[in-house]
Write a protein that holds these residues in place. Structure first.
Motif, PDB file in Angstrom:
ATOM      1  N   ASP A  27     -47.796  44.844  37.551  1.00 52.38           N
ATOM      2  CA  ASP A  27     -47.317  45.916  38.428  1.00 52.38           C
ATOM      3  C   ASP A  27     -45.648  45.980  38.577  1.00 52.38           C
ATOM      4  OD1 ASP A  27     -48.243  48.338  39.315  1.00 52.38           O
ATOM      5  OD2 ASP A  27     -49.814  47.272  40.350  1.00 52.38           O
ATOM      6  N   GLU A  30     -54.168  44.673  36.852  1.00 49.20           N
ATOM      7  CA  GLU A  30     -52.566  44.623  37.113  1.00 49.20           C
ATOM      8  C   GLU A  30     -52.501  43.258  37.824  1.00 49.20           C
ATOM      9  OE1 GLU A  30     -50.301  46.433  36.482  1.00 49.20           O
ATOM     10  OE2 GLU A  30     -51.055  48.666  36.405  1.00 49.20           O
ATOM     11  N   GLU A  46     -42.627  42.638  30.662  1.00 47.32           N
ATOM     12  CA  GLU A  46     -44.107  42.883  30.812  1.00 47.32           C
ATOM     13  C   GLU A  46     -45.025  42.657  29.639  1.00 47.32           C
ATOM     14  OE1 GLU A  46     -47.535  45.884  32.666  1.00 47.32           O
ATOM     15  OE2 GLU A  46     -45.620  46.518  32.697  1.00 47.32           O
ATOM     16  N   HIS A  58     -52.219  44.018  32.424  1.00 49.73           N
ATOM     17  CA  HIS A  58     -51.002  44.632  32.757  1.00 49.73           C
ATOM     18  C   HIS A  58     -50.429  43.843  34.086  1.00 49.73           C
ATOM     19  CE1 HIS A  58     -50.709  48.256  30.739  1.00 49.73           C
ATOM     20  NE2 HIS A  58     -51.940  48.260  30.379  1.00 49.73           N
TER      21      HIS A  58
END
Length: 311
Positions: A203, A274, A147, A201
């Motif tokens: 998920d 996200e 990520e 970000h």
């Protein structure tokens, strides 16, 4: 022949020659007068025509911006004209700058980092409760990409889009090998008095079928974020609205969070995107596709620009 006869003949000849002489002389004078008159008339006509010709010449040789063949003594005027033209062209740029965001600053935070910091920090100013400073994040089930790499890639693309639209951008990080807690990331936004703190970000879920983009925003009831709640929510809603226009992106909507230290330490409006689930094989591949990711981030940038326009 006698002398008297010779004198008589001579007189007769002279009498005959004298009229011819005067006739011829008069004719020459008439011819000269005619020539003089012709010259005078021609000069008079020339003087009459010259002003018109001078006027026409002046009109056709007036300096202009497009006349590259203007006389050398016209160059200063031409240069002045060009200078005036340059000054004029600056006006639309200045007007456009005034119409756009004035010194609108976005701090972009690419979530996570290469190595997690499992140390603890207060969840908010003066809080007894603590949380891990920064986790390692998730990773793609199809791509294997962590990520922290995806979030930096996305953040740099988003920042470039915003900068092209006149927004000032600061990143909390531009490399993977950093050690920044969520509190410290929020403090970067605070110290720079950002107009918006955007956290990027992705998920993850144990259920691989779950997919979709979500936007996290500070909770209404969170004591740490009361001052930034309304502006944060406005930015979050605008981002969701613009992203919903993209038919290739599934949008799950807004989630209110009061447990995120990155929000709780922020003194400026904040939102967290996200982008999708890296635990979903299709969405994981999409997020690593430059075209898909750029289109998605363009939607997010559109929402940010609408928020800047509202300020």
């Amino acid at each position: 022949m006698s002398r008297t006869a010779k004198i008589g003949i001579t007189c007769i000849i002279l009498l005959a020659i004298i009229p011819v002489y005067f006739y011829l002389n008069h004719s020459n004078e008439d011819g000269q007068d005619t020539s003089r008159k012709a010259v005078k008339v021609e000069q008079k006509e020339t003087k009459t025509v010259s002003p018109e010709l001078e006027t026409k010449t002046t009109e056709t040789t007036m300096p202009s911006q497009d006349n590259d063949a203007a006389p050398k003594n016209e160059v200063p005027s031409k240069a002045e004209t060009r200078k005036e033209g340059q000054d004029t062209t600056k006006i639309p740029d200045e007007e456009e700058k005034e119409e756009g965001p004035k010194d609108f600053l976005v701090v972009i935070d690419p979530g996570h980092q290469q190595r997690a910091n499992m140390g603890q920090e207060p969840v908010g100013p003066g809080a007894a409760e603590t949380k891990i400073k920064v986790t390692g994040g998730t990773s793609g089930v199809a791509t294997g990409k962590p990520e922290y790499k995806l979030t930096l890639e996305a953040s740099l693309i988003l920042g470039e889009i915003l900068e092209k639209r006149g927004v000032k951008v600061i990143y909390t990080r531009t490399t993977h090998n950093v050690d920044l807690s969520n509190k410290e990331r929020a403090e970067i936004a605070n110290q720079n008095n950002a107009d918006l703190f955007v956290r990027i970000h992705a998920d993850g879920s144990t259920n691989r079928n779950v997919r979709g983009l979500s936007v996290l925003t500070p909770s209404r009831d969170d004591k740490f974020t009361k001052a930034i709640f309304h502006d944060s929510l406005k930015a979050s809603k605008l981002i969701v609205d613009e992203t919903q226009k993209n038919p290739t992106v599934k949008v799950n909507g807004i989630s209110y969070r009061g447990d995120l230290s990155g929000f709780n330490w922020s003194l400026v409006p904040s939102t967290l995107i996200e982008m999708g689930f890296m635990s979903n094989p299709t969405e994981d591949k999409n997020l690593s596709d430059t075209s898909y990711l750029t289109n998605l981030l363009t939607n997010i940038a559109d929402g940010i620009m609408l928020y800047s326009d509202s300020k």
